[in-house]
Write an enzyme that holds these catalytic residues in place. Structure first.
Site: not given
Length: 581
Positions: A276, A280, A488
């Site tokens: 994750e 990002d 996400s």
């Protein structure tokens, strides 16, 4: 008899602040807390001028208002959120009577004590609870009370009844898919991928820039974009370098900095999760480079237990810790743009807590920070069961349903770009519909008539606000090429766009956009309206024979919001005269 009368008297003079009817779904009590176990709690005091602050933030954020763009300093915000002196002294004295020495920071009082004292003080029963497969028990209680005479001074005390289950918003359809050598080589051969090729391949930086018409290169001076990491997720320097060399050679050498919050770490070892956080940083960079990037690494699951290498018991609550930390920073230290790809079901969060956290996001907006959140990855919901009465009901997301964050849904494909089935959206159960989205949302509601009307509150805040690509993103994780899908991915992409807009405004001497939503709904023509595809969910609920779905339609819809970015039009609206080059 005397002890019974004393207990009755105590109960009669105390107000129950929050109470859960049962242990929340997915959680189980693992053991009673020891009387000597330590617990740290935050008391949120009632703010003197909360309504006035809300009005001021709307004025600061609404295009055309005389106060538009006149963001507040830290001290100005604190003057609105400060409690009365009487509130502070009464709560401090109450705690002192139990031998507690609290710490006061404006509208927050923090204290540490043992479980026995906390139980006596709050009429609580703290125990250790664990969520399903999690190996990190949390110290929580099913109810707590405060004396009647203090109830009007206190908004909440947490973490007490705040169970929840914070998680990264990644799609369960693709999640993190590791690629083999042949697939990896195929990606390397297509670094200069064109927009139309995204239909059948995967998303790369070049694809996104072509698709959304992004040509602008920002200055690094005075600009900052940030993302939040939780749950022991750490972005990796080496993976970013590999990503740059494979997909974004123009950014070669750019790195990110890290700030540690509440015991967070910057662990670059190969054993910890990083998918994750890598997603990002890599896709914030893909859009906004060379704008400097900051990762906030926030702890909150407890220290590692020796011999098990697993997180140990914790009473911490990462959102409160992170947001109060951020709002304490000097004005010059704040990023102009902040992306977060974590969340949970709104119903898993105590209403008092959700409202307080939303207020903290509003304070960030007051100080000129644009806050973006992924909307979620379950369409209208997963089980679509309202826990309070077991009735069928859609499941809005938290914090995506807070009106003071910009909620980002997901799309896939090109020509046409469509809503992707996992993109979450709907209507908050807690927050009323804001005036700035009334026209757009009510037009959608008129178009669907009574469809699903029993399963959501049509008078409340609709989300998401916008969308971006969210399926099959090429990432580098632990040295391996992978594909990751979910909202996400969408939030850092849109955050990268906003970071460029803020940088363009700075180049003209203008303030940052700050709280985005009134500006976005006022400039909806600068977004690409998505009119096909849908978000689906509720497949396991017998009330919905074939599941439920929100369709993408003309105008705002609860799958893609107002649409995806047309950067040239957004740039013209945000910073007229700045060239998209």
């Amino acid at each position: 008899m005397r002890s019974i009368l004393l207990l009755f008297a105590t109960a009669a003079t105390a107000k129950v602040m929050d109470s859960l009817p049962a242990v929340p779904k997915g959680w189980a009590e693992v053991r009673q807390a020891s009387p000597d176990d330590s617990v740290t709690l935050r008391v949120g005091l009632q703010q003197q001028h909360a309504t006035a602050l809300e009005q001021a933030v709307l004025e600061i954020s609404t295009p055309g208002h005389p106060n538009y763009g006149m963001h507040m300093s830290r001290d100005q915000v604190r003057s609105y959120t400060a409690p009365t002196e009487q509130s502070v002294s009464s709560v401090v004295n109450w705690l002192s009577e139990s031998g507690i020495k609290p710490s006061v920071n404006n509208d927050w009082i923090t204290f540490t004590t043992n479980v026995k004292t906390a139980n006596d003080l709050l009429n609580a029963n703290f125990a250790w609870y664990q969520f399903e497969e999690s190996k990190s028990p949390k110290l929580r209680t099913l109810s707590y009370s405060v004396p009647d005479e203090l109830a009007g001074n206190i908004d909440l005390i947490q973490p007490t009844t705040r169970f929840g289950q914070l998680g990264a918003k990644k799609s369960t359809i693709f999640d993190l898919q590791i690629l083999g050598d042949e697939e990896d080589a195929a990606i390397e051969a297509n670094v200069a991928i064109k927009a139309a090729d995204c239909n059948t391949s995967r998303i790369t930086p070049a694809c996104l820039k072509s698709l959304y018409n992004i040509k602008y290169t920002a200055s690094t001076e005075g600009n900052l974009v940030a993302f939040a990491s939780y749950l022991e997720e750490y972005a990796r320097y080496s993976d970013l370098q590999s990503f740059e060399s494979q997909y974004l050679t123009s950014a070669a050498g750019q790195n990110f900095t890290v700030q540690l919050v509440n015991g967070g770490l910057n662990d670059q070892s190969s054993s910890d999760d990083s998918g994750e956080a890598n997603l990002d940083v890599q896709y914030v960079l893909a859009i906004s480079s060379p704008v400097p990037i900051l990762e906030y690494s926030t702890g909150g699951r407890g220290p590692l237990v020796p011999t098990t290498d697993q997180p140990g018991p914790s009473s911490n609550e990462p959102y409160l810790e992170f947001l109060t930390y951020l709002l304490d920073q000097e004005d010059s230290a704040l990023p102009q743009t902040l992306s977060t790809s974590y969340g949970e079901e709104e119903q898993s969060v105590p209403a008092e807590y959700a409202l307080k956290v939303c207020n903290l996001f509003m304070q960030l907006g007051a100080r000129g920070v644009s806050v973006l959140f992924s909307s979620g990855d379950s369409g209208p919901g997963d089980s679509c069961i309202r826990e309070s009465d077991k009735a069928p009901y859609f499941q809005p997301s938290f914090p995506a349903g807070c009106p003071y964050v910009t909620s980002v849904g997901a799309t896939y494909n090109v020509e046409p770009e469509q809503a992707v089935s996992f993109s979450s959206g709907g209507f908050s159960s807690l927050h009323a519909q804001p005036a700035w989205q009334a026209d757009a949302v009510n037009a959608y509601l008129s178009s669907i008539g009574s469809t699903y009307s029993a399963y959501f509150n049509a008078s409340n805040r609709g989300f998401p606000d916008v969308a971006a690509q969210g399926s099959r993103f090429a990432v580098i994780d632990k040295g391996r090429s992978a594909l990751l899908s979910g909202t996400s991915a969408s939030s850092p992409v849109f955050a990268g766009v906003v970071a460029l807009l803020n940088a363009a405004r700075k180049s003209q001497g203008q303030p940052p956009l700050g709280f985005l939503n009134p500006w976005l709904y006022n400039n909806s023509a600068a977004l690409i309206d998505i009119t096909s595809g849908y978000g689906s969910g509720c497949s396991g609920n017998s009330a919905f024979r074939n599941g439920a779905r929100w369709n993408a339609t003309a105008g705002w819809d609860p799958v893609t919001g107002l649409g995806t970015p047309n950067f040239e039009k957004l740039l013209a609206a945000a910073a007229p005269g700045v060239e998209n080059a």
